[in-house]
Design a protein around this motif. Structure first.
Motif, PDB file in Angstrom:
ATOM      1  N   ASN A   1       0.829  -1.214   0.000  1.00  0.00           N
ATOM      2  CA  ASN A   1       0.000   0.000   0.000  1.00  0.00           C
ATOM      3  C   ASN A   1       0.857   1.255   0.000  1.00  0.00           C
ATOM      4  N   ASP A   2       2.022   1.219   0.640  1.00  0.00           N
ATOM      5  CA  ASP A   2       2.930   2.371   0.612  1.00  0.00           C
ATOM      6  C   ASP A   2       3.447   2.603  -0.812  1.00  0.00           C
ATOM      7  N   TYR A   3       3.856   1.526  -1.474  1.00  0.00           N
ATOM      8  CA  TYR A   3       4.302   1.664  -2.867  1.00  0.00           C
ATOM      9  C   TYR A   3       3.167   2.172  -3.756  1.00  0.00           C
TER      10      TYR A   3
ATOM     11  N   ALA B   1       3.503   9.982  -7.739  1.00  0.00           N
ATOM     12  CA  ALA B   1       4.280  10.126  -8.979  1.00  0.00           C
ATOM     13  C   ALA B   1       3.371  10.547 -10.128  1.00  0.00           C
ATOM     14  N   ARG B   2       2.161   9.985 -10.163  1.00  0.00           N
ATOM     15  CA  ARG B   2       1.210  10.382 -11.214  1.00  0.00           C
ATOM     16  C   ARG B   2       0.755  11.819 -11.020  1.00  0.00           C
ATOM     17  N   LEU B   3       0.524  12.221  -9.766  1.00  0.00           N
ATOM     18  CA  LEU B   3       0.134  13.604  -9.501  1.00  0.00           C
ATOM     19  C   LEU B   3       1.252  14.578  -9.873  1.00  0.00           C
ATOM     20  N   LEU B   4       2.482  14.185  -9.594  1.00  0.00           N
ATOM     21  CA  LEU B   4       3.621  15.024  -9.945  1.00  0.00           C
ATOM     22  C   LEU B   4       3.659  15.251 -11.449  1.00  0.00           C
TER      23      LEU B   4
ATOM     24  N   ARG C   1       8.960   0.617  -9.199  1.00  0.00           N
ATOM     25  CA  ARG C   1       7.793   0.453  -8.343  1.00  0.00           C
ATOM     26  C   ARG C   1       7.078   1.773  -8.115  1.00  0.00           C
ATOM     27  N   VAL C   2       7.719   2.871  -8.503  1.00  0.00           N
ATOM     28  CA  VAL C   2       7.118   4.202  -8.341  1.00  0.00           C
ATOM     29  C   VAL C   2       6.776   4.816  -9.693  1.00  0.00           C
TER      30      VAL C   2
END
Length: 304
Positions: A69-71, A78-81, A99-100
């Motif tokens: 869940n953390d990943y 990352a998508r928001l960035l 993984r990110v």
């Protein structure tokens, strides 16, 4: 985490639980003005830097042991960035970075240093990229991190990029006359970084240095900045997106940034006014192991 991660972060308005705060540091009207003046041949690109705190490729490993869940939440941020070029720090290997950041969209570049803390980049595959040898000379004591050196081509312009993660625990205090060992180690890295900057300036190659400098450039006693922004070669001038801005990560616990995006006069022509952002994690994620750094970004409109 270089505990440097106990960084610069500042107080700001609290967002509702579950909301994401994109902290603009200049009124939005200026961003609109910048966008309105974009020429027809400009190519837009967003650059970011993100220390992802001991990012390992396996769950439950390392000092920042994460769950799936953390990943998943890291991928969400990352998508928001939504950046085109992301300088990264504290990454174990390409598998950890994947993984990110989606490997179908990004190509990963990490330093050749054999260590769980590596610097590097995630760059959109659509951007022509050439890798240069690591700036290994930043490892002045045998235990410090390399810089990762790449060049990209955007809008017909070649831009040289360096991802750095400098020595920790000298956030403030003199590097000209260092009074403690950590500051002495950081001071030894400055000539190496300065030479890389000066070489790019002599070539008249636009450049950006992004990453965890572990240095509060806005602190009243900072002398690091003056060392690298010294006007040499003649005409060299450096700028940073964080100047005069307050950090809001970790609920503003450390109001002065230590992560920076630094660029020269050539790049400064392309920086969109008001486009600097700090992506702050939602309060609803405060119990998760994400990172003790929040990503920061800026938009460029690159023209020939």
């Amino acid at each position: 985490m270089n505990h440097d991660s106990r960084n610069a972060r500042s107080e700001g308005l609290r967002a509702p639980p579950g909301a994401i705060r994109l902290m603009a540091v200049v009124p939005a009207v200026f961003l609109l003005v910048g966008v309105a003046t974009i020429g027809a041949t400009a190519e837009s690109i967003t650059m970011a830097t993100w220390n992802i705190e001991h990012l390992r490729d396996m769950e439950g490993e390392g000092r920042a042991a994460r769950t799936e869940n953390d990943y998943r939440r890291l991928r969400h941020y990352a998508r928001l960035l939504d950046a085109d070029v992301i300088a990264v720090q504290e990454v174990e290997n390409p598998e950890a970075l994947q993984r990110v950041f989606d490997p179908a969209r990004y190509i990963m570049f990490l330093s050749d240093r054999h260590h769980a803390q590596r610097t590097g980049f995630a760059i959109r595959k659509s951007i022509p990229t050439k890798r240069h040898p690591d700036l290994e000379a930043l490892n002045t004591s045998g235990g410090l991190r390399h810089g990762v050196d790449v060049e990209i081509t955007v809008g017909g312009q070649v831009i040289r990029l360096l991802s750095v993660h400098l020595k920790a625990f000298c956030f403030e205090g003199s590097v000209v006359a260092p009074a403690k060992k950590d500051c002495d180690k950081l001071a030894r890295q400055i000539p190496v970084l300065e030479k890389w900057i000066d070489d790019r300036a002599a070539e008249q190659t636009p450049f950006v240095v992004l990453g965890d400098f572990n240095r509060r450039f806005d602190a009243s006693d900072d002398d690091f900045w003056a060392e690298i922004d010294d006007g040499e070669p003649k005409g060299l001038a450096l700028f940073r997106t964080t100047e005069g801005n307050r950090a809001n990560c970790n609920r503003g616990k450390y109001p002065l940034f230590i992560d920076h995006i630094v660029y020269d006069r050539l790049v400064s022509r392309w920086v969109v006014p008001g486009s600097f952002r700090e992506l702050v994690y939602s309060d609803s994620d405060s119990h998760r192991t994400l990172s003790d750094h929040c990503p920061i970004s800026v938009k460029l409109d690159v023209k020939q």
